[in-house]
Write a protein that holds these residues in place. Structure first.
Motif, PDB file in Angstrom:
ATOM      1  N   LEU A  89       0.767  -1.254  -0.117  1.00 62.23           N
ATOM      2  CA  LEU A  89       0.056  -0.069   0.054  1.00 62.23           C
ATOM      3  C   LEU A  89       0.921   1.070  -0.018  1.00 62.23           C
ATOM      4  O   LEU A  89       0.777   2.243  -0.505  1.00 62.23           O
ATOM      5  N   VAL A  92       2.117   2.029  -3.640  1.00 59.59           N
ATOM      6  CA  VAL A  92       1.313   2.439  -4.325  1.00 59.59           C
ATOM      7  C   VAL A  92       0.789   3.893  -4.212  1.00 59.59           C
ATOM      8  O   VAL A  92       0.811   4.653  -5.037  1.00 59.59           O
ATOM      9  N   LEU A  93       0.789   4.051  -2.787  1.00 59.38           N
ATOM     10  CA  LEU A  93       0.291   5.483  -2.206  1.00 59.38           C
ATOM     11  C   LEU A  93       1.656   6.476  -2.619  1.00 59.38           C
ATOM     12  O   LEU A  93       1.193   7.675  -2.872  1.00 59.38           O
ATOM     13  N   LYS A  95       3.012   6.474  -5.445  1.00 58.71           N
ATOM     14  CA  LYS A  95       2.902   6.890  -6.977  1.00 58.71           C
ATOM     15  C   LYS A  95       2.223   8.250  -7.067  1.00 58.71           C
ATOM     16  O   LYS A  95       1.259   8.527  -6.528  1.00 58.71           O
ATOM     17  N   PHE A  97      -0.472   9.716  -7.875  1.00 53.22           N
ATOM     18  CA  PHE A  97      -2.042   9.834  -8.330  1.00 53.22           C
ATOM     19  C   PHE A  97      -2.554  11.300  -8.024  1.00 53.22           C
ATOM     20  O   PHE A  97      -2.076  11.864  -7.248  1.00 53.22           O
ATOM     21  N   ARG A  98      -3.649  11.516  -8.814  1.00 57.07           N
ATOM     22  CA  ARG A  98      -4.332  12.679  -8.629  1.00 57.07           C
ATOM     23  C   ARG A  98      -5.146  12.496  -7.099  1.00 57.07           C
ATOM     24  O   ARG A  98      -5.086  13.492  -6.389  1.00 57.07           O
ATOM     25  N   SER A  99      -5.437  11.443  -6.860  1.00 54.19           N
ATOM     26  CA  SER A  99      -6.218  11.311  -5.807  1.00 54.19           C
ATOM     27  C   SER A  99      -5.483  10.755  -4.555  1.00 54.19           C
ATOM     28  O   SER A  99      -5.840  10.270  -3.522  1.00 54.19           O
ATOM     29  N   TYR A 101      -4.135  12.360  -2.130  1.00 57.82           N
ATOM     30  CA  TYR A 101      -4.242  12.909  -0.768  1.00 57.82           C
ATOM     31  C   TYR A 101      -5.668  11.976  -0.247  1.00 57.82           C
ATOM     32  O   TYR A 101      -5.799  11.671   1.054  1.00 57.82           O
ATOM     33  N   PHE A 102      -6.558  11.892  -1.116  1.00 58.09           N
ATOM     34  CA  PHE A 102      -7.813  11.250  -0.536  1.00 58.09           C
ATOM     35  C   PHE A 102      -7.449   9.845  -0.191  1.00 58.09           C
ATOM     36  O   PHE A 102      -7.668   9.283   0.914  1.00 58.09           O
ATOM     37  N   LEU A 103      -6.536   9.167  -1.162  1.00 58.10           N
ATOM     38  CA  LEU A 103      -6.305   7.842  -0.652  1.00 58.10           C
ATOM     39  C   LEU A 103      -5.636   7.747   0.761  1.00 58.10           C
ATOM     40  O   LEU A 103      -6.206   6.589   1.672  1.00 58.10           O
ATOM     41  N   ARG A 104      -4.632   8.603   0.935  1.00 57.91           N
ATOM     42  CA  ARG A 104      -4.176   8.423   2.116  1.00 57.91           C
ATOM     43  C   ARG A 104      -4.937   8.603   3.474  1.00 57.91           C
ATOM     44  O   ARG A 104      -4.598   7.864   4.372  1.00 57.91           O
ATOM     45  N   THR A 105      -5.561   9.693   3.163  1.00 52.87           N
ATOM     46  CA  THR A 105      -6.739   9.924   4.182  1.00 52.87           C
ATOM     47  C   THR A 105      -7.531   8.781   4.632  1.00 52.87           C
ATOM     48  O   THR A 105      -7.739   8.333   5.634  1.00 52.87           O
TER      49      THR A 105
ATOM     50  N   LEU C  18      -4.708   1.067 -11.844  1.00 52.16           N
ATOM     51  CA  LEU C  18      -4.641   0.872 -10.434  1.00 52.16           C
ATOM     52  C   LEU C  18      -4.838   1.767  -9.543  1.00 52.16           C
ATOM     53  O   LEU C  18      -5.503   1.742  -8.445  1.00 52.16           O
ATOM     54  N   GLU C  19      -5.069   3.201  -9.803  1.00 55.03           N
ATOM     55  CA  GLU C  19      -5.741   4.200  -9.290  1.00 55.03           C
ATOM     56  C   GLU C  19      -7.190   3.991  -8.909  1.00 55.03           C
ATOM     57  O   GLU C  19      -7.609   4.083  -7.851  1.00 55.03           O
ATOM     58  N   MET C  22      -7.549   1.385  -6.415  1.00 51.99           N
ATOM     59  CA  MET C  22      -7.088   1.775  -4.930  1.00 51.99           C
ATOM     60  C   MET C  22      -8.377   2.886  -4.469  1.00 51.99           C
ATOM     61  O   MET C  22      -8.621   2.646  -3.387  1.00 51.99           O
ATOM     62  N   ALA C  26     -10.472   2.023  -1.346  1.00 47.71           N
ATOM     63  CA  ALA C  26     -10.504   3.152   0.032  1.00 47.71           C
ATOM     64  C   ALA C  26     -11.942   3.223   0.128  1.00 47.71           C
ATOM     65  O   ALA C  26     -12.298   3.322   1.414  1.00 47.71           O
ATOM     66  N   PHE C 263      -7.445  15.143  11.937  1.00 50.86           N
ATOM     67  CA  PHE C 263      -6.503  14.354  11.038  1.00 50.86           C
ATOM     68  C   PHE C 263      -6.384  15.198   9.671  1.00 50.86           C
ATOM     69  O   PHE C 263      -5.273  15.053   9.079  1.00 50.86           O
ATOM     70  N   GLN C 267      -2.734  16.290   8.469  1.00 51.13           N
ATOM     71  CA  GLN C 267      -2.321  14.899   7.829  1.00 51.13           C
ATOM     72  C   GLN C 267      -0.966  14.997   7.234  1.00 51.13           C
ATOM     73  O   GLN C 267      -0.145  14.251   7.313  1.00 51.13           O
TER      74      GLN C 267
END
Lengths: 292, 453, 281
Positions: A89, A92-93, A95, A97-99, A101-105, C18-19, C22, C26, C263, C267
């Motif tokens: 994870l 992958v995080l 990379k 990605f445009r998303s 910030y959202f994914l990490r959160t 992949l995105e 993910m 998520a 958070f 973050q």
């Protein structure tokens, strides 16, 4: 501050407040409980000295042994399943990605939720007329529905699954942090050497991530060994002893069974076990760390 | 001697319950001046002494318990009347209610007692062991002792001294939905096999036979205990003391038959599928909504069902009661104290605490505490059984032998071990066979925790 | 050249795929949190149809909870305990961590090992001794006790973070300050401590959730209902009214929302902090 006399005096003055608080509220309660481990004590009456009997009985106590096995099972899953998942994870995080910030959160979010809330919510999702079974019915898998936390064969796996949901993000963020601290030059020179894909990961990224790996494994293992809140709130160790963990069984020895001396002895064995396991783990992973 | 005491306990319980049950008959005309002269003298004697020197200094007494939930009608009324009466007596005094609903209270109580942090007035369910350890005030000389239902005295005492009083007593059995039973043509089961047969019919009609919420372990304790105490009492009226002496076996046929009955109940799908993951309040809904036909509970159940109809808006139905029975239809009712109240031996205000205790145990206050669904542990408190199930329960108690409740004389680890075995079976696991040996081993290990009367 | 661009195209396509995967994962991970919020605004009669979307937003559960639980008071207690702990912890642990990192005397290395060993003490064995201690110090049923317990329990981890961060501060600064006539105390608070702010930030965002979320401590050591924390109120509320799911989830949402906001705000800081803190430690 060099090791001069003055430096030493100030050093002591600087560390004293932390030391006093730590000694009083963490260390002293623990040390003062040591004596009780050699006694028969029900908390309410006077402790009676019985030597090593508690320890002897513990080694034959099947509930204690099964709780140890359950704890090790959880620990094993955390180390061999959750940890690699975290790493994956994290990769992958990392990379662009445009998303991202959202994914990490999203992946980290479970960790900031109170375990009380986690347990309440998941118990509800997994209960017999809950979401999970409802989904199974809609998918036509009606024969699979069961009371997930109330069935001997599925309770522990359910709890491990919740732990994966809960803990994977934390490790991922640590790996992510590790990845971001690897200097770009390292990759650039690797590019020139023609390292790609798996070999790049195997020979460059992973060795440099070893410190993250160490800390992740350490925190994951200590967390798993001290696993308490989830079974305490969701199953209280049941059905039978299916989800009883060491930390929980010690609590139950003390308060449910009124055998506090016995519980303390179990706590001490428990601590020795944690020390050995983590020391071994730290030694093993630290030796593989490389400098860059 | 011990055997004698146990027999005494059993027989006196019957008398006690007869008293508690019959009381209702005269309730109509004597409610204004309850028969408890003892209590009157108690409050008089307390009244004559001028409240101690600290006359005008404000002080606070703490009362701790596990059922003093805020926002419940009966409890709020009880708290209010206690506070009023106490204020009358001590205008400077105030009361703090330390409540922790549920089983965690007992964990906390032990730690508080061990570190002298406990409340002044303590509700508990283990008076003898706390009395033995010296945490509770000796009440033997107090007038209130004369008002205690005789049978409860033994379970509130250690070494001949009284350390607590049972405000309410309890006895468990099955409450059932009379409408469902009538619709399906089922009569209240008189034997264990009839119970299984009734379950079969209910299952065929897609109704859960018995709703259980074993996430609250006490519900399992009393349910399993019902079968265990029945088997034990049929063998010997002093069975658990006999185990202590070694003349009966803990892992003998009595315990095995109770485990076997539970195995049968589980395997014949008598319980809801969520047996181990829901708790007691959720079973109230299962029962009151008509999803389940039976529930194993204490005397409060009839009242609780009425309240659930009202608060949750379910169609009310008449609730009936029938006792647990074995294959041969034998019934022996287990009876024990429910809420026992004591005074902390280390209280800073002994006289005030004693007066507060008299207030709590006085008929007018205790009747509020017990509500419509309680059975009083004090002779002077007279509660009229209004609900049919309550009347049926009292009827059963008057017409059958009684015994002490299961596990009263076993160490907690033994009870936990057996209940774990039962939950394992309900959860679909297999009993490995070694569990009973383990329980016996724990018995030997923790034998010193047992306090025989 | 051509093959390279094909590869990069393929790689891009793969990354996009992949995105998407993910993001789906998520959403799945977020579902339990969503479920909690959804359940808190569902009509009571719709609660038992778990997959059904609420027909309308129903705030009644929140009204009930606000009527029955002193939310403001509980929140105040939680904030007080968290704030008190953080202040005390930052003061004592930063000083200790700095000293352990800088001072080569063996004494401090022994101290560090002692602290680290403290991380593995299981709280279950200490529970009753802590009661006795609290009683003899007259700290029973005080929020101060919880502040002290949390501080003591977190000193090992906090010290570890400060030790790691101090390594990154050049020694020349201290030498220069020393020449300018700064005494150790002034030097620490005026020069070093501000430089350790990233460490402090890391410490705050990694530990505050634990203090906020603890429920066993308040449950065992606080008896006064007026002193209970928000999370403990959930536990108590659930024990008292466990069939009122709407209310329970409303309370859960109320206790979780501030954390989520905190958070989201911190973050970035947190991830940076973990880089420096956890790894160098």
């Amino acid at each position: 501050m060099h090791p001069t006399r003055k430096g030493l005096v100030y050093g002591i003055a600087f560390t004293l407040p932390a030391l006093i608080i730590f000694l009083m509220f963490t260390f002293y309660p623990f040390v003062s409980s040591l004596y009780y481990s050699f006694t028969e004590w029900d908390i309410v009456s006077k402790p009676k000295f019985i030597g090593l009997d508690n320890y002897r009985n513990l080694l034959e106590d099947k509930l204690f042994i099964r709780s140890a096995v359950n704890t090790l099972t959880i620990c094993l899953f955390v180390v061999i399943l959750q940890n690699p998942l975290s790493l994956l994870l994290g990769l992958v995080l990392n990379k662009p990605f445009r998303s991202s910030y959202f994914l990490r959160t999203a992946f980290y979010l479970p960790l900031i939720v109170s375990l009380v809330v986690v347990s309440v919510t998941w118990s509800n999702l997994l209960q017999y007329d809950g979401v999970f079974n409802e989904l199974l019915i809609r998918l036509g898998a009606e024969n699979l529905i069961q009371d997930w936390l109330g069935t001997t064969s599925s309770a522990l796996s359910s709890i491990i699954l919740i732990q994966l949901w809960y803990g994977t993000g934390y490790g991922a963020v640590i790996y992510l942090a590790g990845l971001q601290s690897i200097p770009h030059e390292v990759y650039e020179s690797a590019q020139i050497d023609g390292a790609k894909g798996w070999s790049k990961f195997r020979f460059i990224t992973f060795p440099l991530l070893m410190p993250s790996f160490t800390i992740c494994t350490f925190l994951g293992m200590v967390g798993a060994l001290k696993f308490f809140e989830m079974p305490y709130i969701m199953t209280n160790g049941g059905p039978g002893d299916a989800t009883s963990t060491l930390a929980l069984v010690i609590y139950n020895f003390a308060f449910k069974n009124n055998t506090f001396g016995y519980a303390t002895a179990a706590g001490i064995l428990f601590m020795i076990a944690i020390s050995i396991v983590t020391a071994f783990q730290l030694k093993l992973t630290r030796s593989k760390e490389v400098e860059y | 001697m011990k055997k004698l005491l146990l027999t005494l306990l059993t027989t006196s319980l019957v008398t006690a319950l007869a008293l508690a049950g019959c009381g209702k008959n005269e309730a109509g005309n004597s409610s204004a001046s309850p028969s408890g002269s003892a209590v009157e003298s108690a409050s008089q004697s307390a009244g004559n002494e001028s409240p101690s020197a600290s006359d005008d200094k404000p002080f606070k007494l703490r009362i701790s318990g596990w059922f003093l939930t805020e926002g419940e009608g009966t409890t709020d009324a009880f708290k209010k009347i206690v506070e009023e009466k106490f204020k009358e007596k001590y205008p400077n005094g105030s009361i703090q209610w330390d409540n922790l609903t549920g089983e965690k209270y007992f964990d906390k109580l032990k730690a508080e007692l061990a570190s002298s942090a406990a409340a002044d007035i303590i509700y508990s369910q283990q008076v003898p062991s706390l009395g033995k350890a010296g945490y509770l005030m000796d009440l033997s000389g107090e007038p209130l002792v004369n008002d205690m239902v005789d049978a409860t005295k033994i379970v509130e005492a250690y070494d001949g001294k009284i350390y607590g009083a049972a405000t309410t007593i309890q006895s468990f059995g099955f409450y059932y939905n009379k409408k469902i039973f009538a619709d399906l043509g089922i009569a209240p089961p008189k034997t264990f096999n009839e119970l299984l047969a009734a379950g079969e019919k209910l299952n065929a009609a897609k109704i859960t036979p018995i709703t259980v919420g074993f996430k609250d372990q006490w519900t399992l304790d009393y349910f399993f205990g019902g079968y265990a105490q029945l088997a034990e009492a049929l063998t010997s009226s002093t069975f658990e003391a006999d185990v202590y002496k070694g003349t009966q076996q803990l892992d003998g046929p009595e315990t095995k038959s109770a485990v076997d009955k539970f195995t049968q109940l589980a395997q014949k799908n008598m319980f809801n599928k969520s047996a181990l993951s829901i708790d007691w309040p959720q079973t109230q809904i299962e029962f009151a909504s008509g999803k389940a036909a039976m529930i194993n509970q204490g005397p409060w159940m009839a009242q609780v069902a009425q309240e659930t109809f009202e608060t949750k808006g379910f169609e009310p139905f008449e609730v009936g009661f029938f006792p647990l029975s074995d294959e041969n239809g034998k019934v022996i009712m287990g009876v024990g104290p429910d809420h026992s109240v004591s005074i902390n031996a280390k209280t800073e205000h002994p006289q005030e605490a004693k007066d507060l205790l008299s207030i709590i145990l006085s008929p007018e206050v205790n009747a509020v505490h017990a509500g419509d669904g309680g059975m009083s542990g004090m002779k002077s408190t007279i509660i009229e059984a209004k609900l049919p199930a309550m009347k049926e329960l009292i009827d059963v108690l008057n017409n059958n032998p009684t015994t002490y409740q299961w596990g009263a004389y076993y160490p907690p680890s033994v009870k936990t071990g057996l209940l774990n075995l039962v939950t394992k079976i309900i959860g679909g696991g297999k009993a490995g066979g070694g569990e009973l040996d383990e329980v016996t081993k724990n018995y030997e290990k923790d034998k010193s925790l047992i306090i025989l009367p | 050249m051509r093959s390279a661009s094909v590869r990069s195209l393929r790689e891009k396509f793969f990354d996009r795929l992949l995105e998407i995967a993910m993001v789906l994962l998520a959403l799945f991970v977020l579902y339990p949190c969503y479920y909690m919020f959804e359940a808190s605004v569902k009509l009571p009669k719709e609660f038992y149809e778990p997959l059904k979307f609420p027909s309308r937003i129903y705030w009644g559960n929140f009204h009930n909870v606000f009527a029955k639980v002193q939310i403001g008071r509980a929140l105040g207690n939680t904030l007080l305990i968290c704030g008190g702990t953080l202040v005390l912890l930052i003061i004592v642990a930063s000083m200790a961590g700095y000293t352990i990192s800088r001072n080569r005397h063996k004494l401090f290395q022994v101290l560090f090992v002692l602290f680290l060993a403290g991380m593995i003490i299981p709280f279950q064995t200490s529970m009753v001794p802590i009661y006795k201690l609290a009683q003899s110090l007259h700290l029973m049923n005080t929020r101060t006790l919880l502040v002290l317990l949390y501080t003591a329990g977190t000193i090992p981890f906090a010290t570890m973070i400060y030790v790691g961060f101090t390594k990154g501060i050049p020694r020349e600064l201290e030498e220069a300050a020393s020449i300018d006539g700064y005494g150790p105390l002034r030097m620490y608070w005026l020069i070093i401590f501000p430089l350790l702010l990233p460490a402090t930030g890391t410490l705050i965002v990694t530990t505050v959730f634990g203090f906020w979320n603890d429920f066993i401590g308040p449950l065992l050591y606080l008896t006064d209902k007026d002193k209970m924390t928000l999370i403990t109120q959930i536990f108590v509320f659930k024990a008292e009214r466990s069939s009122d799911w709407g209310g329970i989830f409303a309370l859960c949402s109320l206790a979780t929302l501030p954390l989520i906001l905190l958070f989201i705000v911190t973050q970035k800081y947190m991830i940076k902090g973990l880089t420096a803190g956890a790894i160098k430690g």
